[in-house]
Design a protein around this motif. Structure first.
Motif, short mmCIF file in Angstrom:
data_model
loop_
_atom_site.label_atom_id
_atom_site.label_comp_id
_atom_site.label_asym_id
_atom_site.label_seq_id
_atom_site.Cartn_x
_atom_site.Cartn_y
_atom_site.Cartn_z
N VAL A 203 -30.22 35.45 32.62
CA VAL A 203 -29.52 34.68 33.11
C VAL A 203 -30.00 33.24 32.97
O VAL A 203 -31.40 33.15 33.01
CB VAL A 203 -29.40 34.97 34.71
N ARG A 204 -29.25 32.22 32.47
CA ARG A 204 -29.95 30.99 32.49
C ARG A 204 -30.23 30.17 33.61
O ARG A 204 -29.54 30.48 34.57
CB ARG A 204 -28.94 30.15 31.59
N ALA A 205 -31.19 29.46 33.40
CA ALA A 205 -31.76 28.49 34.60
C ALA A 205 -32.31 27.41 34.07
O ALA A 205 -32.56 27.32 32.99
CB ALA A 205 -32.70 29.44 35.66
N GLU A 206 -32.49 26.50 35.04
CA GLU A 206 -33.24 25.00 34.54
C GLU A 206 -34.24 24.79 35.71
O GLU A 206 -34.22 25.17 36.81
CB GLU A 206 -32.19 24.01 34.44
N GLY A 207 -35.38 23.90 35.27
CA GLY A 207 -36.39 23.83 35.97
C GLY A 207 -37.57 23.15 35.25
O GLY A 207 -37.28 22.89 34.04
N CYS A 208 -38.50 22.87 35.73
CA CYS A 208 -39.64 22.22 35.36
C CYS A 208 -41.02 22.78 36.01
O CYS A 208 -41.13 22.63 37.19
CB CYS A 208 -39.52 20.62 35.18
N GLY A 209 -42.10 23.03 35.35
CA GLY A 209 -43.19 23.40 36.08
C GLY A 209 -44.41 23.04 35.09
O GLY A 209 -44.30 23.14 33.86
N ALA A 210 -45.47 23.00 35.77
CA ALA A 210 -46.69 22.36 34.89
C ALA A 210 -47.96 22.99 35.82
O ALA A 210 -48.02 23.41 36.95
CB ALA A 210 -46.78 20.79 34.63
N VAL A 211 -49.18 23.02 35.07
CA VAL A 211 -50.46 23.51 35.47
C VAL A 211 -51.45 22.45 34.75
O VAL A 211 -51.26 22.21 33.66
CB VAL A 211 -50.66 24.94 35.45
N LEU A 212 -52.53 22.30 35.46
CA LEU A 212 -53.68 21.64 34.97
C LEU A 212 -54.95 22.61 34.36
O LEU A 212 -55.21 23.34 35.42
CB LEU A 212 -54.24 20.40 35.74
N LEU A 213 -55.21 22.64 33.44
CA LEU A 213 -56.45 23.58 32.79
C LEU A 213 -57.76 22.81 32.58
O LEU A 213 -57.64 21.60 32.08
CB LEU A 213 -56.08 24.11 31.69
#
Length: 211
Positions: free
Chosen positions: A142-152
């Motif tokens: 199922v297609r979806a949209e979004g944005c996520g990020a982490v700091l390493l």
């Protein structure tokens, strides 16, 4: 990505002054082409900002430019695994000392019905409209949209600097299916092989692991 990246740094307690000139890397997973294809659909509407507004490389580059980050700035496209491969590359860069810390993210926007048609033609869409990862009842995506990020950051440096630590990455590995049961189909054998290689390298027992 620009907004989410800034939010990640803010939550970690970093100011723009601290980041400016720092050896911080940016690794972004991205493979959806709909933003660029939509922006370029009408040739007459192309202006001065269209080029830098549609290049995939600019997605990471803009965050590096805006905050003055001097570490590697990379956009990764390996289809569904793009952000995970970006994470793998960032971890390796941290181990090699190519950057002091790295923001890793992924983004997808759905702007055109063409994407749904493309995936439907390959019979990749779920007829039931549900994703069932690792389930015998799985019948597609199922297609979806979004944005996520982490700091390493390397654990020793994060502890030294008093950074908030939310999780620990103990290892990662990457491979490719090679010739398998279909160009776009995942290979169970290849996924098992890369998992076994990771566990052997870590000399750990995979039994306690969960998804």
């Amino acid at each position: 990505v620009l907004e989410t990246g800034w939010e990640v740094f803010g939550r970690a307690g970093y100011t723009r002054r601290q980041l400016d000139g720092s050896a911080t890397g940016v690794y972004i997973g991205l493979f959806n082409l709909e933003h660029a294809s939509t922006a370029l659909a009408e040739v007459a509407s192309i202006d001065t900002y269209t080029l830098t507004g549609t290049l995939h490389s600019a997605v990471a580059g803009r965050l590096s430019y805006w905050l003055g980050l001097t570490g590697p700035s990379v956009v990764v496209d390996t289809a569904c695994s793009s952000s995970l491969v970006a994470l793998h590359l960032a971890c390796n860069a941290l181990r090699r000392g190519e950057c002091a810390m790295a923001v890793v993210g992924g983004a997808s926007v759905l702007l055109s019905p063409a994407g749904y048609v493309l995936y439907s033609q390959t019979h990749g869409m779920s007829p039931s409209g549900r994703c069932r990862a690792f389930s015998g009842k799985a019948d597609g995506m199922v297609r979806a949209e979004g944005c996520g990020a982490v700091l390493l950051k390397r654990l020793s440096l994060a502890q030294r600097d008093g950074d908030p630590i939310l999780a620990l990455i103990t290892g990662s590995a990457v491979n490719q299916d090679g010739r398998s049961n279909g160009f776009a189909a995942p290979s169970g054998a290849a996924q098992q092989a890369v998992s076994r290689r990771l566990w052997r390298r870590r000399s750990s027992n995979p039994a306690p692991s969960t998804w």
